[in-house]
Design an enzyme around this catalytic site. Structure first.
Site: not given
Length: 538
Positions: A166, A447
């Site tokens: 990613r 996160d």
């Protein structure tokens, strides 16, 4: 001091790393330079279009399906296809590109590891360069790790999970690499370096260069990525469609353009993913001026809520109609040592994954290897011997309207929820500016997305004069009072030494300034990145 990188005109402003010679080779940087030359300016234009669209929404216009692209939504077409090793993605694990994490994730009982240069990585220069080296070594089956204090060794199993990288979102620069005096888009740096070093080995392994693309807001941004992929494939003499991508639908504007995103990327795309945490944050951010769309406590905003369930079902229906995979979202829980707490965690994960499987998702995410077996058992029950659930079309569903996707969310804003938001955000921001983007806090793997919800929720409550469950009006003054009180709690929970040796002063000041500002800052990682990199840019 900036350094010319040999044949490339790129300036390297970051300090040299042990992996620099291999990762930042002249040939690799040549590709990054070509990508910057062709696509950096258009990236800037797309970011400007985001601002213009947001200004319209701020002035009262609600997001909706685009009338000018109705023909794409209403016509029959399908994506090019899905490679064999991406057909079955029933459980995926995500995490940063740190060496031990890469080994453990690839060894987990999952089908795919999403190696993350984005929300779970604080992109300090050493982490970016080392991360590329870690993935290169993993793909060549040359990765190992020995813990410096325990001496425990980690090695890759013979049949690791499929690797997908990613890259960073379009809004993030890489300040340590400049072209023509300006930073290069972090997305182009991540993509270019990973592709250059690994595409041939991946193909030799029977896999391919696979990517997760985050935070798209429009089909025009998808078109930009399609052009990046097409240029790179042609540049290296590869068959069109060799590069494969999964796009996260994690912004509110993007949910209205899913057909168009699939269409623009039809040669390269294999699926869409419900990035639920960023999507909740985007709901707040996009509708920030709309007082009737204020969200309750973060803990109350679950996938059972009508606006989120509609988002999940529309994604499945759209993807399966086009021959693409419909991936579910993240279970942010982490295993607990206490047996009763662990049973509660596993029950929550089971229920979450069962809802996704029943809806028709082809796969789901976990944040910890210890939850992989629970998620796998649920997905196995519903998917069985088939690779996925693409046979579930949801064609018999009533059409999902813009009104459903924008449905106000019922629930309370509570003092306990506000105080939890403060503690979570401060601890996460402190970790992020210290170089750690993936942090266990109160039983969840936090996160950037979950921290964004925490700070944006309080900002929204302040702006629209929300009252908490105990009747208190949320104001800047109340927030700042609670912030001081919760910093005392954090200090007590973590201990004096950890608190004093950390960067909690900087973190709390950044959090305070973002949350009490008149305008909502787009991403906390933008000012956070300035702090993170202030000592490493020459």
């Amino acid at each position: 001091m900036s350094i010319q990188s040999g044949q490339s005109a790129i300036e390297i402003l970051g300090p040299e790393q042990p992996e620099s010679a291999a990762i930042l080779s002249a040939q690799a940087l040549q590709l990054v330079e070509e990508l910057a030359e062709r696509f950096n300016v258009r990236r800037d234009e797309l970011l400007q279009l985001r601002l213009e669209k947001q200004a319209q929404i701020d002035n009262g216009k609600l997001p909706d399906f685009l009338p000018e692209t109705a023909s794409i939504r209403n016509s029959d077409w399908q994506i090019l296809g899905i490679p064999a090793d991406l057909q079955d993605r029933r459980v995926e694990i995500t995490g940063p590109v740190e060496r031990k994490m890469v080994i453990n994730a690839l060894n987990a009982d999952v089908k795919v590891f999403m190696a993350d240069f984005e929300d779970s990585l604080a992109p300090a220069w050493d982490k970016v360069v080392q991360g590329q080296a870690n993935l290169r070594d993993a793909i060549r089956r040359e990765i190992d790790f020995t813990h410096p204090t325990t001496g425990k060794s980690y090695a890759l199993r013979p049949d690791p999970a499929v690797l997908i990288a990613r890259v960073r979102g379009l809004h993030l620069d890489e300040v340590h690499l400049h072209w023509q005096g300006r930073p290069i888009a972090g997305a182009l740096v991540d993509f270019g370096l990973y592709f250059f070093h690994n595409y041939q080995q991946l193909l030799d392994n029977g896999s391919g260069p696979y990517f997760y693309v985050p935070k798209l807001q429009s089909h025009l941004e998808a078109r930009w990525w399609a052009e990046v992929f097409a240029y790179t494939e042609e540049r290296f003499g590869l068959q069109p469609g060799t590069i494969k991508a999964t796009c996260l639908i994690e912004t509110l504007p993007a949910v209205f353009e899913m057909d168009e995103i699939l269409y623009e990327l039809r040669n390269n795309i294999v699926g869409l993913n419900c990035g639920r945490w960023d999507y909740i944050f985007s709901y707040i951010k996009t509708l920030r001026n709309h007082s009737d769309r204020v969200l309750p406590d973060r803990q109350a905003v679950t996938m059972e809520k009508p606006f989120l369930n509609a988002y999940s079902r529309l994604l499945i229906r759209t993807c399966h109609r086009r021959g693409a995979l419909a991936m579910g979202g993240m279970a942010a829980f982490i295993p607990a040592k206490d047996p009763a707490k662990q049973e509660w965690v596993l029950n929550k994960v089971h229920a979450d994954k069962e809802l996704e499987a029943k809806n028709g998702h082809d796969g789901t995410w976990v944040a910890h290897p210890g939850l992989a077996d629970t998620a796998m058992a649920v997905m196995d029950q519903y998917i069985g011997e088939l690779p996925n659930q693409m046979a579930i079309s949801r064609d018999s569903d009533a059409p999902i309207s813009a009104q459903e996707l924008l449905e106000p969310c019922q629930g309370e804003a509570t003092e306990a929820g506000m105080r939890a938001n403060i503690r979570i955000a401060v601890q996460y921001i402190e970790a992020w500016i210290s170089g750690n983007g993936c942090v266990p806090i109160y039983g969840l793997m936090e996160d950037a997305a979950t921290a964004e919800i925490s700070r944006a929720s309080i900002w929204q409550w302040i702006k629209h004069g929300t009252h908490l469950d105990n009747g208190q009006l949320v104001t800047v003054q109340l927030f700042e009072k609670m912030l001081l009180e919760e910093l005392v709690t954090v200090r007590e929970e973590l201990g004096e030494a950890r608190y004093e040796n950390g960067r909690f002063g900087e973190a709390s000041e950044l959090f305070r300034s973002l949350t009490s500002a008149k305008e909502l800052t787009d991403f906390l990682t933008l000012p956070g990145y300035q702090i993170l990199t202030q000592k490493t840019v020459a």
